[in-house]
Design a protein around this motif. Sequence first.
Motif, PDB file in Angstrom:
ATOM      1  N   ALA A 181       3.749 -16.367 -18.389  1.00 15.53           N
ATOM      2  CA  ALA A 181       4.342 -16.934 -19.597  1.00 15.53           C
ATOM      3  C   ALA A 181       5.332 -18.032 -19.237  1.00 15.53           C
ATOM      4  N   ALA A 182       5.403 -19.061 -20.086  1.00 15.50           N
ATOM      5  CA  ALA A 182       6.274 -20.208 -19.821  1.00 15.50           C
ATOM      6  C   ALA A 182       7.717 -19.770 -19.579  1.00 15.50           C
ATOM      7  N   SER A 183       8.159 -18.731 -20.298  1.00 15.36           N
ATOM      8  CA  SER A 183       9.558 -18.304 -20.169  1.00 15.36           C
ATOM      9  C   SER A 183       9.847 -17.698 -18.792  1.00 15.36           C
ATOM     10  N   LEU A 184       8.804 -17.425 -18.011  1.00 12.94           N
ATOM     11  CA  LEU A 184       9.007 -16.860 -16.670  1.00 12.94           C
ATOM     12  C   LEU A 184       9.111 -17.942 -15.602  1.00 12.94           C
ATOM     13  N   LYS A 217      -0.599 -17.160  -0.198  1.00  9.55           N
ATOM     14  CA  LYS A 217      -0.018 -18.325  -0.850  1.00  9.55           C
ATOM     15  C   LYS A 217      -0.136 -18.150  -2.365  1.00  9.55           C
ATOM     16  N   VAL A 218       1.014 -18.053  -3.035  1.00  9.36           N
ATOM     17  CA  VAL A 218       1.015 -17.818  -4.472  1.00  9.36           C
ATOM     18  C   VAL A 218       1.048 -19.150  -5.209  1.00  9.36           C
ATOM     19  N   THR A 219       0.128 -19.322  -6.144  1.00 15.03           N
ATOM     20  CA  THR A 219       0.141 -20.495  -7.013  1.00 15.03           C
ATOM     21  C   THR A 219       0.351 -20.013  -8.441  1.00 15.03           C
ATOM     22  N   PHE A 220       1.309 -20.619  -9.139  1.00 11.34           N
ATOM     23  CA  PHE A 220       1.584 -20.204 -10.511  1.00 11.34           C
ATOM     24  C   PHE A 220       0.962 -21.174 -11.497  1.00 11.34           C
ATOM     25  N   VAL A 221       0.482 -20.618 -12.603  1.00 10.16           N
ATOM     26  CA  VAL A 221       0.105 -21.423 -13.751  1.00 10.16           C
ATOM     27  C   VAL A 221       0.970 -20.930 -14.903  1.00 10.16           C
ATOM     28  N   PHE A 222       1.905 -21.771 -15.353  1.00 13.96           N
ATOM     29  CA  PHE A 222       2.778 -21.377 -16.446  1.00 13.96           C
ATOM     30  C   PHE A 222       2.309 -22.020 -17.740  1.00 13.96           C
ATOM     31  N   GLY A 223       2.379 -21.272 -18.825  1.00 17.40           N
ATOM     32  CA  GLY A 223       1.992 -21.815 -20.121  1.00 17.40           C
ATOM     33  C   GLY A 223       2.249 -20.781 -21.196  1.00 17.40           C
ATOM     34  N   ALA A 224       1.933 -21.142 -22.440  1.00 17.13           N
ATOM     35  CA  ALA A 224       2.054 -20.164 -23.509  1.00 17.13           C
ATOM     36  C   ALA A 224       1.142 -18.978 -23.178  1.00 17.13           C
ATOM     37  N   SER A 225       1.667 -17.761 -23.330  1.00 16.15           N
ATOM     38  CA  SER A 225       0.887 -16.561 -22.987  1.00 16.15           C
ATOM     39  C   SER A 225      -0.484 -16.585 -23.637  1.00 16.15           C
ATOM     40  N   SER A 226      -0.502 -16.968 -24.913  1.00 11.87           N
ATOM     41  CA  SER A 226      -1.754 -16.973 -25.663  1.00 11.87           C
ATOM     42  C   SER A 226      -2.746 -17.965 -25.070  1.00 11.87           C
ATOM     43  N   ASP A 227      -2.211 -19.115 -24.605  1.00  7.15           N
ATOM     44  CA  ASP A 227      -3.063 -20.129 -23.998  1.00  7.15           C
ATOM     45  C   ASP A 227      -3.662 -19.604 -22.689  1.00  7.15           C
ATOM     46  N   GLU A 274      -9.980 -15.447 -20.695  1.00 12.06           N
ATOM     47  CA  GLU A 274     -11.146 -14.990 -21.446  1.00 12.06           C
ATOM     48  C   GLU A 274     -12.317 -15.959 -21.270  1.00 12.06           C
ATOM     49  N   GLU A 275     -11.990 -17.258 -21.118  1.00 12.97           N
ATOM     50  CA  GLU A 275     -13.031 -18.274 -20.961  1.00 12.97           C
ATOM     51  C   GLU A 275     -13.478 -18.409 -19.508  1.00 12.97           C
ATOM     52  N   GLY A 276     -12.925 -17.551 -18.606  1.00 13.99           N
ATOM     53  CA  GLY A 276     -13.434 -17.531 -17.248  1.00 13.99           C
ATOM     54  C   GLY A 276     -12.570 -18.192 -16.192  1.00 13.99           C
ATOM     55  N   ALA A 277     -11.320 -18.548 -16.511  1.00 13.93           N
ATOM     56  CA  ALA A 277     -10.453 -19.146 -15.495  1.00 13.93           C
ATOM     57  C   ALA A 277     -10.207 -18.148 -14.375  1.00 13.93           C
ATOM     58  N   GLN A 278     -10.190 -18.643 -13.132  1.00 14.95           N
ATOM     59  CA  GLN A 278      -9.941 -17.786 -11.985  1.00 14.95           C
ATOM     60  C   GLN A 278      -8.467 -17.426 -11.914  1.00 14.95           C
ATOM     61  N   ALA A 279      -8.122 -16.172 -12.151  1.00 20.23           N
ATOM     62  CA  ALA A 279      -6.739 -15.729 -12.051  1.00 20.23           C
ATOM     63  C   ALA A 279      -6.733 -14.340 -11.433  1.00 20.23           C
ATOM     64  N   ASP A 280      -5.647 -14.041 -10.703  1.00 16.70           N
ATOM     65  CA  ASP A 280      -5.552 -12.734 -10.054  1.00 16.70           C
ATOM     66  C   ASP A 280      -4.549 -11.822 -10.754  1.00 16.70           C
ATOM     67  N   VAL A 281      -3.494 -12.440 -11.295  1.00 14.52           N
ATOM     68  CA  VAL A 281      -2.455 -11.670 -11.979  1.00 14.52           C
ATOM     69  C   VAL A 281      -2.117 -12.385 -13.278  1.00 14.52           C
ATOM     70  N   LEU A 282      -1.851 -11.613 -14.335  1.00 19.58           N
ATOM     71  CA  LEU A 282      -1.410 -12.197 -15.609  1.00 19.58           C
ATOM     72  C   LEU A 282      -0.130 -11.507 -16.042  1.00 19.58           C
ATOM     73  N   ALA A 283       0.880 -12.305 -16.410  1.00 21.94           N
ATOM     74  CA  ALA A 283       2.116 -11.772 -16.981  1.00 21.94           C
ATOM     75  C   ALA A 283       2.351 -12.482 -18.307  1.00 21.94           C
ATOM     76  N   THR A 284       2.407 -11.725 -19.401  1.00 19.80           N
ATOM     77  CA  THR A 284       2.564 -12.334 -20.724  1.00 19.80           C
ATOM     78  C   THR A 284       3.908 -11.935 -21.326  1.00 19.80           C
ATOM     79  N   ALA A 285       4.283 -12.639 -22.392  1.00 24.74           N
ATOM     80  CA  ALA A 285       5.571 -12.375 -23.023  1.00 24.74           C
ATOM     81  C   ALA A 285       5.460 -11.349 -24.139  1.00 24.74           C
ATOM     82  N   ALA A 292       4.366 -25.901 -29.060  1.00 24.02           N
ATOM     83  CA  ALA A 292       3.253 -25.205 -28.402  1.00 24.02           C
ATOM     84  C   ALA A 292       3.717 -24.199 -27.357  1.00 24.02           C
ATOM     85  N   THR A 293       4.914 -24.391 -26.796  1.00 25.46           N
ATOM     86  CA  THR A 293       5.476 -23.370 -25.909  1.00 25.46           C
ATOM     87  C   THR A 293       6.954 -23.224 -26.238  1.00 25.46           C
TER      88      THR A 293
END
Lengths: 251, 246
Positions: free
Chosen positions: B31-34, B53-63, B69-80, B158-159
């Motif tokens: 989540a962007a707030s993180l 090596k950790v790479t972050f993708v920050f954005g609106a949780s919903s985004d 859901e659309e198939g993006a490669q991610a290993d961990v998800l943290a939402t708000a 949007a965020t």
Amino acid sequence: MPLAALAVAFLALPLVAVAVRTPWGALAEELAAPGVLAALRLSLVCSLGALALSFFLGLPLAWVLARVPFRGRRIVRALVILPMVLPPVVGGVALLLAYGRQGIVGHLLEQALGITLPFTTAGVIVAEAFVGMPFFVVTVEAGLRAMDGRYEEAAASLGAGRWTTFRRVTLPLLAPSLGAGAALCWARALGEFGATITFAGNLPGSTQTMPLAVYLALQTDTTTAVALSAVMLAISLTVLVVLRDRWFRLP
Amino acid sequence: MLTLAALLAATSACGQDEGTAASRDLRVFAAASLTEAFTELGDAFMAEHPDVKVTFVFGASSDLARQIEEGAQADVLATADKETMAGVADAVDPRVFVRNRLTIVVAPGDPLAIHALEDLAKPDVKVVLAAPEVPAGRYAERILDGQGVVVEPVSYEATVKSVVTKVSLGEADAGIAYVTDVAAAGGEVDEVPIPIAENVIAAYPIATLAGSQAGAEAQAFVDFVLSDAGQKIMKTYGFLPRPTAR
């Protein structure tokens, strides 16, 4: 040939995918949802507003760039083209710093005239004109340069004044370029997202245009987002069909 | 045709493993707030796990949830919020790791004398909220509805981060964001606290994702976030600790 076929597939497949995933049965229902028509209307109003602004300011600019030699003309042209290559979000930030409430021009606008642009429909038009106008200017300037100046000279030698020459000779000769420039400018304005959401914000009914509505709908409701995308695709296709004589005619 | 395919394969492989050949790439969607807290937490994690090596993708949780859901490669998800996490079918055993509160964001020095939620309803106050599609927007809506305050915002951002940005740039007079966002913004904005009785608690869940290629590393990251060391870092950014009874 195979590469050309691959290129066609590469460009066309995403559009086919939108058509495939569009909920045709529920399309009317999706589009009747509150906010959709408002976003569509706002998109049309703002993109046409941006086009009008581009005509009003861009035509004189194209004329000067094509016909009036002056020092620094290349620099001016580079400045005009810059918004075409600038990432739109950066354009939005730049617009905020210039025309925002605390911006270098914006705070004067507010003090002197009580006008604030961010979060207003006028702000959307400004953002869309910022990214769309260069397309108009560049296309019309090229048209003016390619024009055979002898027609105008002939008109002048036959006694036509500057205004009459412009109206009766230049404008008709320039019409194809004006049409193409207007179409490019309008299409770019219609699709504008980054500068709009950064500079004008996102409020249904006053600044939420279709691209913004698609982006936000995507976060919660993919079906709605796809339906909205299909509408935008249909509009773009319509523009192409209307302009087919110009763009599809092979030389 | 073949060269093109090779090119695509090469570039997509580039995205998969940057860095040394020995290191494993871990992609964390958060989540962007993180943003600020997780950036530091990621450095601490990599110091403990030099091979990851950790790479972050920050954005609106919903985004982010939609991208997964659309198939993006991610290993961990943290939402708000829990609702967004619940919509991600691939999330494995989500657990709340921190909590957060919301606050009113105003320009430094609070020039418009905004003291409470009711002041956001004044017609001459330009308010920005996060869009109702993103968690921060839903929390803000819940708080305002709970107090019966009707706010007409000038924009739904949007965020949650852009809510703070619009206030810090002076374009908006006030907004509602997380307490941690104000802390992260340094002195660029001030906050007007929302009393606890009127506030909501935002619970942040974290989960590994079923589609992950780096399951062990993903689990190690989640464990680190939940560990005392991880919780200590989160606390320095103003997050409330996870609920103790699990």
